[in-house]
Design an enzyme around this catalytic site. Sequence first.
Site, PDB file in Angstrom:
ATOM      1  N   HIS A  93       0.807  -1.113  -0.069  1.00  0.00           N
ATOM      2  CA  HIS A  93       0.086   0.100  -0.067  1.00  0.00           C
ATOM      3  C   HIS A  93       0.854   1.334   0.196  1.00  0.00           C
ATOM      4  CE1 HIS A  93      -2.922   2.792   2.077  1.00  0.00           C
ATOM      5  NE2 HIS A  93      -3.526   2.466   0.701  1.00  0.00           N
ATOM      6  N   ASP A 120      -0.944   6.441  -5.422  1.00  0.00           N
ATOM      7  CA  ASP A 120      -1.776   7.488  -5.454  1.00  0.00           C
ATOM      8  C   ASP A 120      -1.350   8.470  -6.406  1.00  0.00           C
ATOM      9  OD1 ASP A 120      -3.717   6.524  -3.188  1.00  0.00           O
ATOM     10  OD2 ASP A 120      -2.078   6.914  -2.350  1.00  0.00           O
ATOM     11  N   HIS A 157      -0.815  11.395  -1.885  1.00  0.00           N
ATOM     12  CA  HIS A 157      -2.092  11.041  -1.555  1.00  0.00           C
ATOM     13  C   HIS A 157      -3.065  12.100  -1.313  1.00  0.00           C
ATOM     14  CE1 HIS A 157      -5.264   9.678   1.494  1.00  0.00           C
ATOM     15  NE2 HIS A 157      -5.053   8.658   1.103  1.00  0.00           N
ATOM     16  N   GLU A 163      -4.012   4.080  -8.424  1.00  0.00           N
ATOM     17  CA  GLU A 163      -5.056   4.977  -7.937  1.00  0.00           C
ATOM     18  C   GLU A 163      -4.964   6.350  -8.351  1.00  0.00           C
ATOM     19  OE1 GLU A 163      -6.065   4.878  -3.742  1.00  0.00           O
ATOM     20  OE2 GLU A 163      -7.504   6.747  -4.324  1.00  0.00           O
TER      21      GLU A 163
HETATM   22  O1  G3P Z   1      -6.302   2.031  -3.356  1.00  0.00           O
HETATM   23  C1  G3P Z   1      -6.624   1.587  -2.258  1.00  0.00           C
HETATM   24  C2  G3P Z   1      -6.383   2.543  -0.971  1.00  0.00           C
HETATM   25  O2  G3P Z   1      -5.226   3.154  -1.178  1.00  0.00           O
HETATM   26  C3  G3P Z   1      -7.596   3.685  -1.059  1.00  0.00           C
HETATM   27  O3  G3P Z   1      -7.509   4.556  -0.035  1.00  0.00           O
HETATM   28  O4  G3P Z   1      -6.948   6.688   0.972  1.00  0.00           O
HETATM   29  O5  G3P Z   1      -5.212   4.924   1.049  1.00  0.00           O
HETATM   30  O6  G3P Z   1      -5.730   5.951  -1.090  1.00  0.00           O
HETATM   31  P1  G3P Z   1      -6.225   5.549  -0.007  1.00  0.00           P
HETATM   32 MG    MG Z   2      -4.319   4.741  -2.562  1.00  0.00          MG
END
Ligand code: G3P
Ligand code: MG
Length: 242
Positions: free
Chosen positions: A12, A41, A54, A114
């Site tokens: 992640h 992201d 992010h 993302e």
């Molecule tokens: O893509 C999964 C996750 O990253 C979505 O939430 O806020 O961590 O970008 P966030």
């Molecule tokens: Mg994400």
Amino acid sequence: MVVTEVPRVIGHRGAAGHAPENTLVSIQKAFELGVRWVEVDVKLSSDGVPVLMHDDRLERTTNGTGPAGEASLADLERLDAGRWFGAEFAGEHVPTLAEVVGLLAELGMGLNLELKPSPRREVETGRVVGSVFRELWGPGLQPPVISSFVPASLTAFADEAPEFERAMLFGKLPSDWLAQVQAVGARAVHCGVKHIKRHDVAEIHAQDLPVRCYTVNDSDTAARLFHWGIKAVFSDYPERVR
Ligand code: G3P
Ligand code: MG
């Protein structure tokens, strides 16, 4: 049709538990931990360059201030994106999408990209990232997954680069989730672990769509989700959930 082979554990924001999120060193760390796919992201600089970030603002993950989408690439390149996480990461920079794809190619890693648009730049972000990504993602790389919470960004991405698998992201699964998935032509659902229920997973599976779940940082939760049939988890600490 291109078949996307996503492994069960996806790093992640790279490996955000071990290194500053959404940086090259975070991706490298995920690789060293044995992870073969990462999620990152992406948003646009003020001059339209896709970069990894992010938040809407710069403060949490850099030494800059203000909205990320109002900083030019030159502004972003001057920022330190590592020191906030630990002194040993000082000097780490905000990477462009091009740099990230270069590193992934070198390491042989896969990607869940993302789309994280700045406010009011939802369509532009999908369109520009789609066009840039299509140029960058070469034939030697594994088929990626493009995801977003923002339908307008996914649709705009698909207008530029329809060949890549799209996934719809949800926090809590809304009652009209299927309509949203169908509207953007998504072939997978990415859900938040805080809200996901076993019957949600069954409902999504009944539509023959894979479910992937974020952010899972302990082995008991991962085991429970895999028992429900979830296909992959996103983790800041991928070594804990293997
Ligand atoms: O893509 C999964 C996750 O990253 C979505 O939430 O806020 O961590 O970008 P966030
Ligand atoms: Mg994400």
